[in-house]
Structure formats: structure tokens, C-alpha cells
Design an enzyme around this catalytic site. Structure first.
Site, short mmCIF file in Angstrom:
data_model
loop_
_atom_site.label_atom_id
_atom_site.label_comp_id
_atom_site.label_asym_id
_atom_site.label_seq_id
_atom_site.Cartn_x
_atom_site.Cartn_y
_atom_site.Cartn_z
CG PHE A 64 -1.68 -0.78 1.39
CD1 PHE A 64 -3.25 -0.43 0.76
CD2 PHE A 64 -1.82 -1.98 2.53
CE1 PHE A 64 -4.51 -2.63 1.32
CE2 PHE A 64 -2.30 -2.89 2.43
CZ PHE A 64 -3.64 -3.41 1.85
CG ASP A 65 0.75 5.90 -1.85
OD1 ASP A 65 2.10 5.97 -1.20
OD2 ASP A 65 0.20 6.72 -1.73
N GLY A 66 0.85 5.31 1.43
CA GLY A 66 0.15 5.88 2.39
C GLY A 66 -0.82 6.73 2.27
#
Length: 357
Positions: free
Chosen positions: A208-210
Site C-alpha cells: 500500500f501507498d500511504g
């Protein structure tokens, strides 16, 4: 007389009655399945399942079929699909992710044979029912356990996502994904990797990106509008204030719940789920707020990688996730080039800048 007396309908009674009726329907269905001899696990009750809805173009490679539809129209498309219904479709971008979900299910059923808290994959497509035979044949060829289909005959399937209690929707159609995001459903547009890589058969790996994926885009707005220095200052001032949740927070939470079921059986070191945070943030200047936000939510990631603006593609090659979620197309494209299957989350201020370029 309506509206009076002890038997008058009270607000909320209708919803309660519908819930009771739904429970009775499921009890009847369970009794029916329990009396049938089958090695196939019955689908879990939607209220307990983590429902992942996948479009046919995400699950399978339908590039040629799509070309026929766009160039020759619906009738030729349906004719082609029927003529080739015994020709197995090749895997699409979500295929190995779905396979990994089913491996997790198999492990859960070994440990918790009577538990329904597991993944339920639904094929959610606007294909016509006449195309269904080829989809079924291909699903059976690969041994996938996908029992629920929703084929809407050319109509958008978005309205059915809520009815199916969908936790995650994956499609190759960016417009439908945008519709789903706007309806509050975790969704992403799938992109095929430009290189073939080997994926783990024994562990679901999700990256996941943040910002604007797990978290809201509040901090990203400051970067875009006021620059990096103001962003660093803002993050340090708000280090102890949790970020608001983003569209994929719920799915990370779902994965975490399943991980804990393995930990409870002393399977932490052999857990078939591993999660990664891969963010362009810098650790020293803006990483603490991210980690404290996850802690405040009671969530964990197995690995956190703060890249300080470096390209994500090379790191993702080492991780080899079954899926990587990001809100910015240049990260998606960079991941694709090096062989990562990426999923674009069309949420937040980055979409405004992407459309203007």
C-alpha cells in the site's frame, strides 16, 4: 386504526424484520448445503466474509475481446465469445491476487473449519449472460472457487457492490472504479505488469501507498499547494494527531483481522498474509505521524519502507506483491515497467493534477 395500539409499527421495525428474514434465508441455505456431499466449501455469509469483487477484464486477459467489442460492436463480441467458449482465457492482472486469496482461505479452513470469516470472491461484470459460459469454463479450468457471479448485461454493476457488501472492488474500467470510490467503496483500477515475474504461491503479499490510499490526502494537499518544507513542518506539528482514513484503510484492517487468526494458532512465522507500506515520505521528517496513526487505529504493517522521494519500482521488485495500491499514476507506471501488478486508487488531490497534465 393505523399508528396506534400495541401492535403499531415502530420506526426501524421494517429494517429489523428484513434482517430477520435474511437470517432465516441464510439458515435455510446452510441447512440445504449441509445436506449435500461436496468437497467444495460453501460460500461464507456476506456479513462475515471479506468480499472482493473482481471484473472479468481484471481477472482475465480480455484485450482481444475488448478490441472486437469496440471495433465491431456487441453482437460480434457475444458471437466471438460463444464461438470460443471452450478456449480458456489467459490470466489477467488480478488473477494471481485472487489465487493468493484462495490460498489464504484454504489455510483458514484448515485451522477454523466452521468459521466464515474469510475471503469471498465475486465476479462483478457488465458482460451479458451469454458470455458467462466461457467465464465459468475458464474459472473451472484454473480451479478457482468463484461461486457468486453478477452479470449485468451491459449495465453498470456499481449498484450491486453495496448489495454484495463489497469490501474491495477491482476493475480494468477506470470510470467504474471512480464511481465506486465516490460511493464509498474501496476500489482500484488494475494494470498489467510489463514483465512476467514469479509470485508467491504460499503468501498473499499486498503493498500500500500511504497518503490518499491508507490515509486521507490532507498532507498531500499541503505538498501540492504549499511545497515540501511546509509539509515537513505540518507533519512535525501534527505528529500526535492521527491522519484521517483513506479508501483502503478498511481493507488493511480486514487483512489484519485475518492475520490475527493465524497468530492465535501460533502461526505468526508461517502466516500466509504479509503487508507492506511503501511511501514516498521521508522517515525522519514525516514518518512518525504515519506510524502513530496506524498504532492509533490498532493496525500493523509487516514492513514499512520510507523512500524519501526515490522511485518505488525497484523496491517493489524485491517485494513482489500480488498487488500494489497507489493514487499517483507515475508510481503505477514505474511499478508496471519493472514487473509489478499495480492498482490505481483514484482518490484525492493527485487526481486533479493528473487530469490537468
Amino acid at each position: 386504526m393505523s399508528g396506534s395500539g400495541p401492535e403499531a409499527t415502530q420506526p426501524g421495525d421494517g429494517a429489523e424484520v428484513r434482517l430477520q428474514e435474511a437470517e432465516q434465508d441464510w439458515a435455510a441455505a446452510k441447512a440445504f448445503y449441509d445436506n449435500l456431499a461436496s468437497k467444495r466449501p460453501r460460500p461464507p455469509k456476506p456479513q462475515h466474509a471479506i468480499t472482493v469483487a473482481v471484473s472479468s477484464r481484471a481477472l482475465f486477459d480480455l484485450v482481444e475481446e475488448r478490441r472486437i467489442y469496440e471495433e465491431h460492436g456487441l453482437e460480434k463480441y457475444v458471437e466471438y465469445q460463444q464461438d470460443n467458449e471452450n478456449v480458456t482465457l489467459k490470466p489477467g492482472p488480478a488473477f494471481y491476487f485472487v489465487k493468493a486469496l484462495e490460498h489464504v482461505n484454504a489455510r483458514l479452513l484448515e485451522l477454523y473449519p466452521d468459521d466464515e470469516e474469510r475471503f469471498d470472491i465475486v465476479l462483478m461484470t457488465n458482460n451479458h449472460a451469454q458470455v458467462g459460459v466461457r467465464l465459468i469454463n475458464s474459472i473451472n479450468h484454473y480451479g478457482l472457487t468463484i461461486e457468486r457471479f453478477c452479470m449485468t448485461g451491459g449495465k453498470s454493476p456499481i449498484g450491486y457492490l453495496t448489495a454484495y457488501l463489497t469490501n474491495l472492488y477491482l476493475s480494468a474500467d477506470s470510470e467504474k472504479v471512480q464511481e465506486a470510490i465516490e460511493a464509498g467503496i474501496a476500489s482500484a483500477t488494475m494494470f498489467t505488469a510489463n514483465k512476467d515475474v514469479a509470485y508467491s504461491d504460499t503468501q498473499l503479499r499486498v503493498a500500500f501507498d500511504g497518503d490518499a490510499v491508507l490515509f486521507s490526502d490532507e498532507s498531500e494537499q499541503i505538498v501540492k499547494e504549499q511545497g515540501l518544507d511546509r509539509f515537513f513542518e505540518h507533519e512535525q506539528l501534527n505528529e500526535n494527531k492521527p491522519l484521517a482514513q483513506g479508501p483502503l484503510k478498511g481493507f488493511l484492517e480486514d487483512l489484519g483481522k485475518l492475520q490475527k487468526k493465524f497468530y492465535a494458532k501460533n502461526e505468526r512465522l508461517n502466516c500466509p498474509i504479509r503487508t507492506f507500506l511503501v511511501t514516498a515520505r521521508s522517515a525522519a521528517s514525516s514518518g512518525a505521524r504515519v506510524l502513530k496513526t496506524l498504532r492509533s487505529w490498532g493496525l500493523e504493517v509487516d514492513e514499512a519502507l520510507f523512500l524519501a522521494g526515490a522511485p518505488k519500482g525497484p523496491i517493489l521488485v524485491k517485494i513482489r506483491p500480488h498487488i500494489f495500491f497507489d493514487d499517483q499514476m507515475f508510481h503505477i507506471e514505474g511499478a508496471q515497467k519493472l514487473g509489478t501488478i499495480a492498482a490505481h486508487v483514484p482518490y484525492g488531490i493527485a487526481q486533479k493534477y493528473h487530469k490537468s497534465t
